[in-house]
Motif scaffolding. Sequence first.
Motif, PDB file in Angstrom:
ATOM      1  N   LEU A 179       0.829  -1.204   0.000  1.00 22.90           N
ATOM      2  CA  LEU A 179       0.000   0.000   0.000  1.00 22.90           C
ATOM      3  C   LEU A 179       0.867   1.259   0.000  1.00 22.90           C
ATOM      4  O   LEU A 179       0.536   2.254  -0.652  1.00 22.90           O
ATOM      5  CB  LEU A 179      -0.924  -0.005   1.224  1.00 22.90           C
ATOM      6  N   THR A 180       1.981   1.217   0.727  1.00 26.23           N
ATOM      7  CA  THR A 180       2.903   2.356   0.741  1.00 26.23           C
ATOM      8  C   THR A 180       3.473   2.601  -0.652  1.00 26.23           C
ATOM      9  O   THR A 180       3.541   3.747  -1.117  1.00 26.23           O
ATOM     10  CB  THR A 180       4.051   2.114   1.732  1.00 26.23           C
ATOM     11  N   LEU A 181       3.879   1.527  -1.317  1.00 30.78           N
ATOM     12  CA  LEU A 181       4.420   1.651  -2.678  1.00 30.78           C
ATOM     13  C   LEU A 181       3.386   2.243  -3.626  1.00 30.78           C
ATOM     14  O   LEU A 181       3.711   3.068  -4.491  1.00 30.78           O
ATOM     15  CB  LEU A 181       4.873   0.281  -3.188  1.00 30.78           C
ATOM     16  N   ASP A 182       2.118   1.819  -3.439  1.00 25.68           N
ATOM     17  CA  ASP A 182       1.057   2.340  -4.299  1.00 25.68           C
ATOM     18  C   ASP A 182       0.758   3.804  -4.001  1.00 25.68           C
ATOM     19  O   ASP A 182       0.315   4.543  -4.891  1.00 25.68           O
ATOM     20  CB  ASP A 182      -0.226   1.516  -4.101  1.00 25.68           C
ATOM     21  N   ALA A 183       0.999   4.229  -2.751  1.00 22.36           N
ATOM     22  CA  ALA A 183       0.677   5.601  -2.349  1.00 22.36           C
ATOM     23  C   ALA A 183       1.737   6.602  -2.799  1.00 22.36           C
ATOM     24  O   ALA A 183       1.445   7.796  -2.932  1.00 22.36           O
ATOM     25  CB  ALA A 183       0.502   5.672  -0.838  1.00 22.36           C
ATOM     26  N   LEU A 184       2.972   6.144  -3.012  1.00 25.30           N
ATOM     27  CA  LEU A 184       4.040   7.053  -3.429  1.00 25.30           C
ATOM     28  C   LEU A 184       3.804   7.528  -4.857  1.00 25.30           C
ATOM     29  O   LEU A 184       3.398   6.756  -5.723  1.00 25.30           O
ATOM     30  CB  LEU A 184       5.404   6.358  -3.329  1.00 25.30           C
ATOM     31  N   SER A 185       4.070   8.791  -5.088  1.00 26.12           N
ATOM     32  CA  SER A 185       3.871   9.364  -6.424  1.00 26.12           C
ATOM     33  C   SER A 185       5.151   9.263  -7.245  1.00 26.12           C
ATOM     34  O   SER A 185       6.190   8.823  -6.742  1.00 26.12           O
ATOM     35  CB  SER A 185       3.462  10.833  -6.297  1.00 26.12           C
ATOM     36  N   LYS A 186       5.082   9.692  -8.495  1.00 22.66           N
ATOM     37  CA  LYS A 186       6.255   9.658  -9.377  1.00 22.66           C
ATOM     38  C   LYS A 186       7.355  10.595  -8.885  1.00 22.66           C
ATOM     39  O   LYS A 186       8.523  10.402  -9.207  1.00 22.66           O
ATOM     40  CB  LYS A 186       5.854  10.034 -10.803  1.00 22.66           C
ATOM     41  N   PRO A 234      13.198   3.020   5.952  1.00 20.89           N
ATOM     42  CA  PRO A 234      12.085   3.663   6.660  1.00 20.89           C
ATOM     43  C   PRO A 234      10.735   3.067   6.270  1.00 20.89           C
ATOM     44  O   PRO A 234       9.861   2.909   7.118  1.00 20.89           O
ATOM     45  CB  PRO A 234      12.184   5.129   6.229  1.00 20.89           C
ATOM     46  N   CYS A 235      10.576   2.729   5.002  1.00 16.66           N
ATOM     47  CA  CYS A 235       9.321   2.136   4.541  1.00 16.66           C
ATOM     48  C   CYS A 235       9.021   0.850   5.315  1.00 16.66           C
ATOM     49  O   CYS A 235       7.911   0.646   5.805  1.00 16.66           O
ATOM     50  CB  CYS A 235       9.417   1.851   3.045  1.00 16.66           C
ATOM     51  N   ILE A 236      10.016   0.007   5.452  1.00 20.40           N
ATOM     52  CA  ILE A 236       9.828  -1.274   6.147  1.00 20.40           C
ATOM     53  C   ILE A 236       9.704  -1.060   7.646  1.00 20.40           C
ATOM     54  O   ILE A 236       8.804  -1.595   8.305  1.00 20.40           O
ATOM     55  CB  ILE A 236      10.996  -2.229   5.841  1.00 20.40           C
ATOM     56  N   ILE A 237      10.605  -0.244   8.209  1.00 23.54           N
ATOM     57  CA  ILE A 237      10.660  -0.081   9.660  1.00 23.54           C
ATOM     58  C   ILE A 237       9.396   0.571  10.211  1.00 23.54           C
ATOM     59  O   ILE A 237       8.823   0.106  11.196  1.00 23.54           O
ATOM     60  CB  ILE A 237      11.899   0.739  10.058  1.00 23.54           C
ATOM     61  N   PHE A 238       8.940   1.655   9.562  1.00 19.60           N
ATOM     62  CA  PHE A 238       7.756   2.335  10.082  1.00 19.60           C
ATOM     63  C   PHE A 238       6.512   1.476   9.938  1.00 19.60           C
ATOM     64  O   PHE A 238       5.640   1.484  10.794  1.00 19.60           O
ATOM     65  CB  PHE A 238       7.565   3.685   9.384  1.00 19.60           C
ATOM     66  N   ASN A 239       6.415   0.749   8.839  1.00 20.51           N
ATOM     67  CA  ASN A 239       5.270  -0.153   8.688  1.00 20.51           C
ATOM     68  C   ASN A 239       5.314  -1.276   9.720  1.00 20.51           C
ATOM     69  O   ASN A 239       4.282  -1.687  10.265  1.00 20.51           O
ATOM     70  CB  ASN A 239       5.230  -0.727   7.270  1.00 20.51           C
ATOM     71  N   LEU A 240       6.511  -1.779   9.979  1.00 23.02           N
ATOM     72  CA  LEU A 240       6.645  -2.843  10.973  1.00 23.02           C
ATOM     73  C   LEU A 240       6.299  -2.320  12.364  1.00 23.02           C
ATOM     74  O   LEU A 240       5.567  -2.965  13.119  1.00 23.02           O
ATOM     75  CB  LEU A 240       8.072  -3.386  10.939  1.00 23.02           C
ATOM     76  N   LEU A 241       6.793  -1.141  12.696  1.00 24.96           N
ATOM     77  CA  LEU A 241       6.495  -0.563  14.009  1.00 24.96           C
ATOM     78  C   LEU A 241       5.007  -0.266  14.165  1.00 24.96           C
ATOM     79  O   LEU A 241       4.455  -0.381  15.254  1.00 24.96           O
ATOM     80  CB  LEU A 241       7.297   0.716  14.219  1.00 24.96           C
ATOM     81  N   SER A 242       4.354   0.086  13.054  1.00 30.86           N
ATOM     82  CA  SER A 242       2.922   0.379  13.119  1.00 30.86           C
ATOM     83  C   SER A 242       2.123  -0.868  13.455  1.00 30.86           C
ATOM     84  O   SER A 242       1.046  -0.776  14.051  1.00 30.86           O
ATOM     85  CB  SER A 242       2.447   0.971  11.786  1.00 30.86           C
ATOM     86  N   ILE A 243       2.629  -2.041  13.062  1.00 27.63           N
ATOM     87  CA  ILE A 243       1.980  -3.303  13.416  1.00 27.63           C
ATOM     88  C   ILE A 243       2.307  -3.660  14.856  1.00 27.63           C
ATOM     89  O   ILE A 243       1.434  -4.035  15.636  1.00 27.63           O
ATOM     90  CB  ILE A 243       2.435  -4.441  12.470  1.00 27.63           C
ATOM     91  N   TYR A 244       3.599  -3.525  15.201  1.00 33.00           N
ATOM     92  CA  TYR A 244       4.066  -3.966  16.515  1.00 33.00           C
ATOM     93  C   TYR A 244       3.667  -3.005  17.619  1.00 33.00           C
ATOM     94  O   TYR A 244       3.205  -3.411  18.684  1.00 33.00           O
ATOM     95  CB  TYR A 244       5.585  -4.127  16.474  1.00 33.00           C
ATOM     96  N   LYS A 245       3.831  -1.711  17.354  1.00 33.90           N
ATOM     97  CA  LYS A 245       3.555  -0.697  18.383  1.00 33.90           C
ATOM     98  C   LYS A 245       3.269   0.624  17.681  1.00 33.90           C
ATOM     99  O   LYS A 245       4.164   1.438  17.449  1.00 33.90           O
ATOM    100  CB  LYS A 245       4.756  -0.571  19.327  1.00 33.90           C
ATOM    101  N   ALA A 246       1.992   0.823  17.338  1.00 31.96           N
ATOM    102  CA  ALA A 246       1.604   1.958  16.504  1.00 31.96           C
ATOM    103  C   ALA A 246       1.988   3.300  17.130  1.00 31.96           C
ATOM    104  O   ALA A 246       2.363   4.242  16.427  1.00 31.96           O
ATOM    105  CB  ALA A 246       0.106   1.914  16.235  1.00 31.96           C
ATOM    106  N   GLU A 247       1.914   3.391  18.467  1.00 30.69           N
ATOM    107  CA  GLU A 247       2.219   4.683  19.104  1.00 30.69           C
ATOM    108  C   GLU A 247       3.680   5.086  18.905  1.00 30.69           C
ATOM    109  O   GLU A 247       4.024   6.263  18.985  1.00 30.69           O
ATOM    110  CB  GLU A 247       1.874   4.658  20.590  1.00 30.69           C
ATOM    111  N   ALA A 248       4.570   4.105  18.646  1.00 31.26           N
ATOM    112  CA  ALA A 248       5.975   4.428  18.394  1.00 31.26           C
ATOM    113  C   ALA A 248       6.104   5.285  17.151  1.00 31.26           C
ATOM    114  O   ALA A 248       6.816   6.294  17.136  1.00 31.26           O
ATOM    115  CB  ALA A 248       6.784   3.144  18.232  1.00 31.26           C
ATOM    116  N   PHE A 306       0.004   7.352   6.760  1.00 34.38           N
ATOM    117  CA  PHE A 306      -1.259   7.401   6.040  1.00 34.38           C
ATOM    118  C   PHE A 306      -1.856   5.999   5.882  1.00 34.38           C
ATOM    119  O   PHE A 306      -3.078   5.827   5.911  1.00 34.38           O
ATOM    120  CB  PHE A 306      -1.028   8.027   4.659  1.00 34.38           C
ATOM    121  N   ILE A 307      -1.002   4.993   5.754  1.00 31.37           N
ATOM    122  CA  ILE A 307      -1.470   3.613   5.565  1.00 31.37           C
ATOM    123  C   ILE A 307      -2.216   3.123   6.803  1.00 31.37           C
ATOM    124  O   ILE A 307      -3.024   2.204   6.729  1.00 31.37           O
ATOM    125  CB  ILE A 307      -0.280   2.678   5.242  1.00 31.37           C
TER     126      ILE A 307
END
Length: 434
Positions: free
Chosen positions: A312-319, A327-341, A426-427
């Motif tokens: 979804l992040t890849l689809d949301a990025l523009s040209k 950062p793409c992987i880490i922030f998405n992973l943290l959002s699953i593990y601990k969103a408040e982080a 945003f995801i």
Amino acid sequence: MADKITPEAFEDDMLSRKNIAEHFKQILLNTDVNVFSVVAPWGAGKSYFINNLVKLIEKDTISILYNAWESDFYHSPLIPLLVELLNKLENCAQTKELEKDIEWSKNFAQKICSSTTFQVGIDMGIVNCSANFDPAKKLNESEYLELKSKIQEFKLKLQSIQKKLDKKIIIFIDELDRCHPMYTIKTLEVIKHFFGIPNIIFVLAVDKIQIENSVRTIYGINKGEENGYLRKFIDVEFQLPEYNSKEFIAVHLMKIWNKIEKFIQHGKYYNYKQKNNSPDEAIKLCDFIFILTNLFKLSLRDIEKLFMRIELTLDALSKKDVLLIEPCIIFNLLSIYKAEATNNYIELTGSEKIQDINNAILPYWKGLFLNSYKKTIDNSFALDEIKENTVTDNATNLRLFLQNTVSSSVIEQEEYLRDYPMKIKFINNFQSFD
């Protein structure tokens, strides 16, 4: 219109479990055991295993896949279980004799479902004594004794149907651990009291911890005493082996690789460990994700969620955007593990997050990973990663990269990096349901 092609059993086997299923199949075809449980933690692939085991064995057996969670709005699991069973048998009947037997069974099922209430914990099981005991009648005329006799007759009828079909009847029950605790226990009790028929086998896919929690909730027994209760219902417990998450990650990464590769081809992809994007970038990225998911102890289901979020992040990025893959992987992973982080980091002011370009490269690692979450993250891993490329070298590499992709202005580069996590946050507005 062409017929829909049904995938073969374990066609997309990402966990190398087909061989295990083949062995399990042989056991089921030859066993005298009535009730098996397939045990694995939540999100470890039980449903996938059970669904494909059904496909693997369905030509050799009368197989029924019953999702308990979809039916727990009934007051008793007896109704949906009988409907699923008799519907399958009706579709398999090829002789008038079998059709007659199944018709009798359906009529009996209607009678028993309308005249009884299943009471958990009562040895009589399915009989509602208050509704079936009339003191004005002679005891040998009581509805209870009549019903008890009919139940035995029904079991013998099912046994006869199974012999005429000349195939074992196997009822696979999935999602039992997601049901309301009372419904979970009722299902176990129905299997015990109402079935127990030779060559009619139950295979229950369960998270044992959740089942034990259900037992404690209903009966109030102490922790550690649940096994004694469960042994009344389950004859053999099969522990599903641990999965190879690296292979699982590799398959999911390949599914979205074309979306990552577009950024690489257009020169808008940055991996701070790589000065040049090498042919084995996918392998190194797979290793990177594997290490992180192990550190966070993500289940298979969580790994699937991670890849869904990355896509979804890849689809949301523009040209105009660049793909900063870590950062793409880490922030998405943290959002699953601990969103408040993630939220706490994003809410910091720009000056707190990025003081100058020398710190811009690793606010995710240096600030979020190392300083804020030392107790959560394996520090030795993170520090080893930084030793490979110093903070200064990474900052220089990123500055040169951003000059060609975003802007030559250091201030604009800092603003872009500061806002980058918002693209990933945003995801969070998209919710997936299991």
